[in-house]
Write a protein that holds these residues in place. Structure first.
Motif, short mmCIF file in Angstrom:
data_model
loop_
_atom_site.label_atom_id
_atom_site.label_comp_id
_atom_site.label_asym_id
_atom_site.label_seq_id
_atom_site.Cartn_x
_atom_site.Cartn_y
_atom_site.Cartn_z
N ARG A 10 23.30 -39.07 -70.75
CA ARG A 10 22.83 -37.71 -70.48
C ARG A 10 21.74 -37.71 -69.41
O ARG A 10 20.98 -38.66 -69.29
CB ARG A 10 22.27 -37.08 -71.77
CG ARG A 10 23.37 -36.74 -72.74
CD ARG A 10 22.82 -36.20 -74.05
NE ARG A 10 23.89 -36.04 -75.02
CZ ARG A 10 24.69 -34.97 -75.08
NH1 ARG A 10 24.53 -33.97 -74.23
NH2 ARG A 10 25.65 -34.90 -75.98
N CYS A 11 21.67 -36.60 -68.72
CA CYS A 11 20.61 -36.41 -67.72
C CYS A 11 19.26 -36.49 -68.42
O CYS A 11 19.04 -35.86 -69.44
CB CYS A 11 20.77 -35.06 -67.03
SG CYS A 11 19.36 -34.62 -66.01
N LEU A 12 18.42 -37.28 -67.83
CA LEU A 12 17.08 -37.53 -68.34
C LEU A 12 16.27 -36.24 -68.44
O LEU A 12 15.34 -36.12 -69.23
CB LEU A 12 16.45 -38.47 -67.32
CG LEU A 12 15.07 -39.01 -67.43
CD1 LEU A 12 14.94 -39.74 -68.73
CD2 LEU A 12 14.87 -39.98 -66.27
N ASN A 13 16.65 -35.27 -67.65
CA ASN A 13 15.86 -34.05 -67.57
C ASN A 13 16.44 -32.91 -68.39
O ASN A 13 15.73 -32.27 -69.15
CB ASN A 13 15.75 -33.64 -66.09
CG ASN A 13 14.62 -32.69 -65.85
OD1 ASN A 13 13.54 -32.85 -66.41
ND2 ASN A 13 14.86 -31.70 -65.02
N CYS A 14 17.74 -32.64 -68.24
CA CYS A 14 18.31 -31.45 -68.88
C CYS A 14 19.36 -31.77 -69.94
O CYS A 14 19.92 -30.86 -70.53
CB CYS A 14 18.91 -30.54 -67.81
SG CYS A 14 20.42 -31.21 -67.11
N GLN A 15 19.62 -33.06 -70.15
CA GLN A 15 20.54 -33.51 -71.20
C GLN A 15 22.02 -33.23 -70.93
O GLN A 15 22.86 -33.44 -71.79
CB GLN A 15 20.17 -32.92 -72.59
CG GLN A 15 18.72 -33.12 -73.00
CD GLN A 15 18.35 -34.60 -73.05
OE1 GLN A 15 19.10 -35.43 -73.55
NE2 GLN A 15 17.20 -34.93 -72.50
N VAL A 24 20.11 -38.92 -63.64
CA VAL A 24 19.91 -37.46 -63.67
C VAL A 24 21.14 -36.76 -63.08
O VAL A 24 21.90 -37.37 -62.32
CB VAL A 24 18.65 -37.00 -62.88
CG1 VAL A 24 17.37 -37.45 -63.56
CG2 VAL A 24 18.69 -37.47 -61.44
N CYS A 25 21.32 -35.49 -63.44
CA CYS A 25 22.46 -34.74 -62.90
C CYS A 25 22.14 -34.28 -61.48
O CYS A 25 20.98 -34.35 -61.04
CB CYS A 25 22.78 -33.56 -63.81
SG CYS A 25 21.57 -32.23 -63.71
N GLN A 26 23.13 -33.80 -60.79
CA GLN A 26 22.96 -33.38 -59.40
C GLN A 26 21.92 -32.27 -59.26
O GLN A 26 21.12 -32.27 -58.34
CB GLN A 26 24.30 -32.91 -58.81
CG GLN A 26 25.18 -34.05 -58.35
CD GLN A 26 24.49 -34.97 -57.34
OE1 GLN A 26 23.83 -34.51 -56.42
NE2 GLN A 26 24.61 -36.28 -57.55
N ILE A 27 21.96 -31.32 -60.19
CA ILE A 27 21.04 -30.17 -60.11
C ILE A 27 19.59 -30.64 -60.27
O ILE A 27 18.71 -30.23 -59.51
CB ILE A 27 21.40 -29.10 -61.17
CG1 ILE A 27 22.77 -28.51 -60.83
CG2 ILE A 27 20.34 -28.00 -61.25
CD1 ILE A 27 23.39 -27.68 -61.95
N CYS A 28 19.36 -31.50 -61.25
CA CYS A 28 18.00 -31.98 -61.47
C CYS A 28 17.54 -32.87 -60.31
O CYS A 28 16.37 -32.86 -59.95
CB CYS A 28 17.90 -32.72 -62.78
SG CYS A 28 18.08 -31.61 -64.18
N MET A 29 18.47 -33.59 -59.75
CA MET A 29 18.11 -34.48 -58.64
C MET A 29 17.47 -33.69 -57.50
O MET A 29 16.59 -34.18 -56.80
CB MET A 29 19.34 -35.22 -58.15
CG MET A 29 18.98 -36.30 -57.17
SD MET A 29 20.11 -37.65 -57.26
CE MET A 29 19.69 -38.47 -55.72
#
Ligand SMILES: [Zn+2]
Length: 216
Positions: A10-15, A24-29
Motif C-alpha cells: 500500500r501507498c505509504l501516504n494514502c494506503q 507511494v502511489c502516483q498521486i502522492c508522489m
C-alpha cells in the motif's frame, strides 16, 4: 503470492494498493518536493560550504514537517523496508544529474556499531549501492568508521561539537580521490562535517555530498 493477495502493498501516504516495487502511489508522489538539478536551488551547498570545503552538493527532497519526504525517510530508517532505499536511489538517478567530473568513489556516513546492532542495518547501504550501480562508481561502505557513540549531539553547544569533530576515522589510505559522501538527512551538517574533514585529511582528496533530504 498468497501474501501479496492477503497483504497487498500500500501507498505509504494514502494506503491505496500499489505495485510491489513501489512505496507511494502516483498521486502522492506528486506531493513530494523533489529537488531537481536544474532548479538552481543552492541551499545545501550554501549551508555545507560554511562547514567544510566541497565541490558539489546534491539533494533529492525537501524535508518539511509532516511532509511525505519525512515519512519516507522514517520508513527507510525504522521499518526495515529494503525497497525504500532502492526506490530512493532510482529517484535520485532519475532526477539528479551529477555534474561533470564525476566522483570516483562513493561512501556513506557509518552508523555507530551499537546503533547498527540495534537497528540491524544501515539505512544508507542499499541506497548507496543502487546509486553506485546507476552511476557506475564504486561504493566503499567501510571507508570511514565511527569512533564512539555521540550522545545527544543536538543538545551540545558549539564548543562541544567542535571537540566531537573526531567522531570518525579514516579506515583506508586513499589519496587524490574525488569522494561522494552520502547521508540521509542534512540538518545541522555537523555529522557530515565531521566525516568530511576525515576524508579530506589525505593529500589530494576532494569531496561532494549527496543527501536524500534537506531539513530546513
Ligand atoms: Zn498515495
Amino acid at each position: 503470492m498468497l501474501l501479496d493477495f492477503l497483504f497487498p502493498n500500500r501507498c505509504l501516504n494514502c494506503q491505496t494498493i500499489i505495485g510491489g516495487q513501489e512505496i507511494v502511489c502516483q498521486i502522492c508522489m506528486e506531493q513530494i518536493r523533489f529537488h531537481h538539478s536544474e532548479s538552481g536551488d543552492e541551499r545545501l551547498y550554501e549551508r555545507s560550504h560554511l562547514l567544510f570545503p566541497l565541490r558539489e552538493a546534491y539533494m533529492l527532497m525537501n524535508f518539511e514537517k509532516k511532509s511525505l519526504a519525512r515519512k519516507i525517510i522514517h520508513e527507510l530508517k525504522y521499518k526495515r523496508r529494503e525497497i525504500t532505499g532502492k526506490i530512493l536511489a532510482e529517484w535520485a538517478a532519475e532526477k539528479i544529474t551529477l555534474k561533470e567530473e564525476l566522483p570516483q568513489l562513493i561512501t556513506t556516513i557509518p552508523l555507530h556499531p551499537k546503533k547498527l546492532k540495534k537497528r540491524g542495518y544501515n539505512q544508507l547501504h542499499l541506497f548507496a549501492e543502487k546509486l553506485a550501480e546507476h552511476l557506475h562508481i564504486p561504493y566503499d561502505h567501510e571507508l570511514i568508521l565511527r569512533k564512539r557513540h555521540n550522545k545527544a549531539q543536538a543538545l551540545q553547544d558549539r564548543n562541544q561539537r567542535m571537540k566531537n569533530r573526531t567522531e570518525f576515522q579514516l579506515n583506508k589510505n586513499i589519496t587524490h580521490q574525488h569522494i561522494l559522501l552520502i547521508d540521509d538527512v542534512f540538518t545541522t551538517g555537523n555529522t557530515m562535517a565531521s566525516a568530511a574533514w576525515e576524508l579530506l585529511k589525505p593529500p589530494g582528496n576532494s569531496l561532494s555530498i549527496f543527501v536524500m533530504a534537506l531539513d530546513d
